[in-house]
Design a protein around this motif. Structure first.
Motif, mmCIF file in Angstrom:
data_model
loop_
_atom_site.group_PDB
_atom_site.id
_atom_site.type_symbol
_atom_site.label_atom_id
_atom_site.label_comp_id
_atom_site.label_asym_id
_atom_site.label_seq_id
_atom_site.Cartn_x
_atom_site.Cartn_y
_atom_site.Cartn_z
ATOM 1 N N ARG A 84 0.831 -1.205 0.000
ATOM 2 C CA ARG A 84 0.000 0.000 0.000
ATOM 3 C C ARG A 84 0.865 1.253 0.000
ATOM 4 O O ARG A 84 0.577 2.213 -0.706
ATOM 5 C CB ARG A 84 -0.924 0.022 1.222
ATOM 6 C CG ARG A 84 -2.163 -0.822 1.041
ATOM 7 C CD ARG A 84 -3.142 -0.612 2.185
ATOM 8 N NE ARG A 84 -4.277 -1.498 2.031
ATOM 9 C CZ ARG A 84 -5.357 -1.200 1.327
ATOM 10 N NH1 ARG A 84 -5.443 -0.042 0.716
ATOM 11 N NH2 ARG A 84 -6.350 -2.064 1.242
ATOM 12 N N LYS A 92 1.943 9.222 -6.010
ATOM 13 C CA LYS A 92 2.505 10.570 -5.900
ATOM 14 C C LYS A 92 3.488 10.818 -7.033
ATOM 15 O O LYS A 92 3.512 11.883 -7.640
ATOM 16 C CB LYS A 92 3.248 10.747 -4.561
ATOM 17 C CG LYS A 92 2.373 10.614 -3.332
ATOM 18 C CD LYS A 92 1.794 11.976 -2.923
ATOM 19 C CE LYS A 92 1.088 11.915 -1.592
ATOM 20 N NZ LYS A 92 -0.270 11.442 -1.657
ATOM 21 N N TYR A 94 3.415 9.605 -9.922
ATOM 22 C CA TYR A 94 2.682 9.874 -11.149
ATOM 23 C C TYR A 94 2.211 11.317 -11.202
ATOM 24 O O TYR A 94 2.443 12.034 -12.173
ATOM 25 C CB TYR A 94 1.484 8.924 -11.302
ATOM 26 C CG TYR A 94 0.629 9.264 -12.502
ATOM 27 C CD1 TYR A 94 -0.561 9.972 -12.352
ATOM 28 C CD2 TYR A 94 1.032 8.912 -13.787
ATOM 29 C CE1 TYR A 94 -1.320 10.320 -13.456
ATOM 30 C CE2 TYR A 94 0.276 9.257 -14.893
ATOM 31 C CZ TYR A 94 -0.899 9.956 -14.730
ATOM 32 O OH TYR A 94 -1.643 10.313 -15.825
ATOM 33 N N PHE A 95 1.556 11.758 -10.136
ATOM 34 C CA PHE A 95 0.965 13.097 -10.176
ATOM 35 C C PHE A 95 1.992 14.212 -10.093
ATOM 36 O O PHE A 95 1.802 15.268 -10.681
ATOM 37 C CB PHE A 95 -0.059 13.253 -9.049
ATOM 38 C CG PHE A 95 -1.366 12.571 -9.341
ATOM 39 C CD1 PHE A 95 -1.779 11.482 -8.591
ATOM 40 C CD2 PHE A 95 -2.171 12.996 -10.383
ATOM 41 C CE1 PHE A 95 -2.979 10.840 -8.869
ATOM 42 C CE2 PHE A 95 -3.371 12.371 -10.666
ATOM 43 C CZ PHE A 95 -3.775 11.291 -9.902
ATOM 44 N N TRP A 96 3.077 13.974 -9.341
ATOM 45 C CA TRP A 96 4.044 15.045 -9.134
ATOM 46 C C TRP A 96 5.161 15.065 -10.159
ATOM 47 O O TRP A 96 5.751 16.114 -10.415
ATOM 48 C CB TRP A 96 4.649 14.952 -7.733
ATOM 49 C CG TRP A 96 3.656 15.205 -6.653
ATOM 50 C CD1 TRP A 96 2.365 15.645 -6.782
ATOM 51 C CD2 TRP A 96 3.863 15.054 -5.256
ATOM 52 N NE1 TRP A 96 1.768 15.765 -5.566
ATOM 53 C CE2 TRP A 96 2.669 15.406 -4.599
ATOM 54 C CE3 TRP A 96 4.963 14.648 -4.486
ATOM 55 C CZ2 TRP A 96 2.535 15.364 -3.211
ATOM 56 C CZ3 TRP A 96 4.830 14.616 -3.116
ATOM 57 C CH2 TRP A 96 3.623 14.972 -2.492
ATOM 58 N N LEU A 98 5.685 12.206 -13.131
ATOM 59 C CA LEU A 98 5.454 11.642 -14.453
ATOM 60 C C LEU A 98 4.427 12.424 -15.261
ATOM 61 O O LEU A 98 4.644 12.752 -16.427
ATOM 62 C CB LEU A 98 5.024 10.169 -14.327
ATOM 63 C CG LEU A 98 4.873 9.397 -15.634
ATOM 64 C CD1 LEU A 98 6.171 9.428 -16.433
ATOM 65 C CD2 LEU A 98 4.483 7.951 -15.350
ATOM 66 N N TYR A 245 -5.115 7.066 -16.117
ATOM 67 C CA TYR A 245 -4.834 6.681 -14.732
ATOM 68 C C TYR A 245 -5.841 7.321 -13.787
ATOM 69 O O TYR A 245 -6.432 6.657 -12.935
ATOM 70 C CB TYR A 245 -3.405 7.120 -14.380
ATOM 71 C CG TYR A 245 -2.986 6.816 -12.964
ATOM 72 C CD1 TYR A 245 -3.084 7.787 -11.965
ATOM 73 C CD2 TYR A 245 -2.473 5.577 -12.620
ATOM 74 C CE1 TYR A 245 -2.681 7.517 -10.675
ATOM 75 C CE2 TYR A 245 -2.064 5.301 -11.327
ATOM 76 C CZ TYR A 245 -2.173 6.277 -10.354
ATOM 77 O OH TYR A 245 -1.778 6.009 -9.079
ATOM 78 N N LYS A 249 -8.685 5.518 -11.415
ATOM 79 C CA LYS A 249 -8.584 5.687 -9.971
ATOM 80 C C LYS A 249 -9.884 6.234 -9.411
ATOM 81 O O LYS A 249 -10.340 5.835 -8.344
ATOM 82 C CB LYS A 249 -7.431 6.645 -9.663
ATOM 83 C CG LYS A 249 -7.117 6.725 -8.199
ATOM 84 C CD LYS A 249 -5.912 7.591 -7.943
ATOM 85 C CE LYS A 249 -5.750 7.763 -6.441
ATOM 86 N NZ LYS A 249 -4.880 8.871 -6.107
ATOM 87 N N LYS B 2 -2.610 1.370 -17.691
ATOM 88 C CA LYS B 2 -3.166 2.454 -18.481
ATOM 89 C C LYS B 2 -3.889 1.907 -19.689
ATOM 90 O O LYS B 2 -4.804 2.508 -20.191
ATOM 91 C CB LYS B 2 -2.039 3.395 -18.877
ATOM 92 C CG LYS B 2 -1.624 4.211 -17.649
ATOM 93 C CD LYS B 2 -0.224 4.746 -17.746
ATOM 94 C CE LYS B 2 0.208 5.265 -16.388
ATOM 95 N NZ LYS B 2 1.593 5.490 -16.242
ATOM 96 N N GLN B 204 -9.363 12.672 -8.403
ATOM 97 C CA GLN B 204 -8.416 12.879 -7.303
ATOM 98 C C GLN B 204 -7.084 13.309 -7.896
ATOM 99 O O GLN B 204 -6.343 12.506 -8.411
ATOM 100 C CB GLN B 204 -8.251 11.569 -6.524
ATOM 101 C CG GLN B 204 -9.534 11.146 -5.851
ATOM 102 C CD GLN B 204 -9.631 9.637 -5.724
ATOM 103 O OE1 GLN B 204 -8.678 8.924 -6.023
ATOM 104 N NE2 GLN B 204 -10.753 9.151 -5.278
ATOM 105 N N SER B 205 -6.846 14.585 -7.843
ATOM 106 C CA SER B 205 -5.657 15.076 -8.542
ATOM 107 C C SER B 205 -4.393 14.918 -7.726
ATOM 108 O O SER B 205 -3.351 14.606 -8.230
ATOM 109 C CB SER B 205 -5.832 16.540 -8.922
ATOM 110 O OG SER B 205 -6.202 17.264 -7.768
#
Lengths: 273, 207
Positions: A84, A92, A94-96, A98, A245, A249, B2, B204-205
């Motif tokens: 987890r 994180k 991915y969002f920050w 990639l 993605y 999610k 993906k 959810q960003s």
């Protein structure tokens, strides 16, 4: 450079192989159906049951037992805490990292270029695919792959294009060593989330190692070049799939469970084929 | 992972209408199931590609087409599984079904917006596989460089052939939800689950 890699690979292999063989047994037990028996509810169900008009709930479950086997199986996930945490890390990342990078890259590089890059990287996965197809005694897919490779290397300009698919109607046949092992009955061990690579399991993670040696682009320079190429490949892939993605999610209640389960189902399917 | 999403695009682009009243039995029925599937996919695609309709209108039209073919009630039950379903009171079962279906539809329409003619999607219908009173219809969706394998699972209901599950590259929607619901219920109560389902799926960003 080859020696460094070899040493690293060997250590990794040894450690994980030991782990795999320790856990192969519980998995076998698990797949033999040693699982909490949901059928006990059969007895008490009629009490809870309300006649729903046209719908006989009881019967519905009986008719759709295909979902009972794997669905009820308690997943053996001893590293769930770590998994987890790693999932959160990857999320994180991915969002920050990639996603912003891929978005910028997509803005700069036209989509046909990025698609060609994707094809190029996929093209050089040929040795992995053909060998694993052969190991699974899949002669025709292996032959297809070889024709594809030969044709795309030449006519397709080193794999940037895929005339084998467009003109010869030949599809790639994705196989990897994890699937090969799986097809010979090697259990998946337990779920293991890898940094950057995402959900995996013990068997598939270990199996990445031999496949690494079969990837020609890894021999172009030292280990940093290889890592750099992999990173670029991932960046390029992400740029072609922006938004997916997040959408996946959004739909999940428990993102970690969704990934774990989807990966498992997907692999089982891939092995079966 | 993906790739799954492209698969879902394909899936939703491919949602079919099943005005099924086939009463023939056996192989003939599965043939008729296949033909109807094809016809109805075309109908839905037509709506999606219609430039004269706005998003909301498309949504509504597609929902009208889709509702009769998906057995939402059954899908809700199967996604919980027998053991968990019987833990719910009839009221809770009703609430669960409502929220589950709402979520399912919202998820569909959200993905469907990703469909566009530019994808040059090509559907290849594979031979249907019949087992007992159920039919599996595999559809291969080819979009650009990705190939997605969908399987529509039909069963004979009172209302004709209806879908009870869809598989995307081997991942069954029902199984996927089931594993998540199991997790929520093993850690919390039924009310917790209902609460989670209530929250609309928000993007959810960060998190």
């Amino acid at each position: 450079m080859a020696r460094e890699k070899l040493r690293l690979a060997f250590c990794l292999f040894a450690v994980l192989a030991a782990g795999l063989f320790c856990f192969a047994e519980p998995v076998a037990a698990q797949s033999m159906g040693i699982v909490p028996d949901a059928r006990d509810k059969n007895g008490s169900a009629p009490e809870n049951q309300e006649s729903e008009g046209e719908f006989d709930q009881f019967e519905a479950f009986e008719d759709f037992e295909e979902f009972d086997q794997p669905g009820q199986k308690k997943v053996y996930d001893p590293l769930s805490g770590y998994n987890r945490a790693m999932t959160t890390f990857n999320d994180k990342f991915y969002f920050w990292v990639l996603k912003p990078a891929a978005t910028g890259y997509a803005w700069v590089a036209p989509q046909p270029v990025r698609t060609s890059v994707h094809r190029f990287f996929r093209h050089w996965g040929y040795p992995v695919r053909v060998i694993n197809n052969l190991l699974q005694l899949k002669g025709e897919p292996a032959a297809d792959e070889t024709i594809r490779f030969a044709f795309n290397s030449t006519v397709g300009l080193l794999g940037f294009f895929d005339p084998a698919k467009n003109w010869l109607d030949l599809e790639p046949h994705r196989e990897d060593f994890g699937q090969t092992l799986g097809s010979y009955g090697v259990g998946d061990g337990f779920p293991l989330v890898l940094p950057f690579f995402g959900p995996s399991n013990v068997r598939d993670s270990i199996a990445m190692v031999p496949d690494l040696f079969l990837y020609p682009l890894d021999y172009l320079g030292n280990i940093y070049v290889a890592a750099g190429l992999t990173a670029y490949e991932r960046l390029n892939y992400a740029s072609l799939h922006l938004g997916e993605y997040e959408k996946l999610k959004k739909d999940s209640l428990d993102w970690y469970i969704f990934l774990r389960n989807a990966y498992q189902q997907n692999r089982e399917q891939a092995i079966k084929e | 992972m993906k790739k799954l999403s492209i698969a879902i695009v394909g899936l939703l682009a491919v949602v079919m209408v099943f005005a099924g009243n086939a009463r023939v039995i056996g192989a003939q029925e599965s043939k008729s199931a296949e033909t109807t599937l094809k016809n109805n996919i075309d109908a839905v695609l037509e709506i999606l590609e219609n430039p004269d309709l706005d998003e909301q209108q498309k949504k509504e039209k597609i929902e009208d087409i889709v509702d009769p073919i998906f057995d939402y009630q059954l899908m809700a039950m199967l996604s919980l599984g027998r053991q968990n379903w019987s833990r719910l009171s009839p009221d809770q079962q009703q609430t669960f079904t409502n929220r589950f279906v709402k979520r399912l539809k919202a998820s569909y329409f959200d993905k469907i917006s990703m469909y566009s003619k530019d994808l040059k999607t090509q559907m290849n219908y594979k031979p249907a596989q019949t087992s007992g009173s159920k039919v599996r219809i595999p559809v291969e969706v080819n979009a650009k460089e990705e190939k997605v394998n969908l399987v529509y699972k039909f069963y004979q209901s009172d209302a004709g052939w209806q879908i009870y599950d869809v598989e995307i590259n081997g991942v069954s929607i029902i199984q996927s939800y089931r594993s998540q619901f199991n997790q929520v219920l093993s850690r919390g109560t039924v009310e917790d689950l209902l609460e989670e389902l209530k929250q609309p799926a928000e993007p959810q960003s960060t998190q």
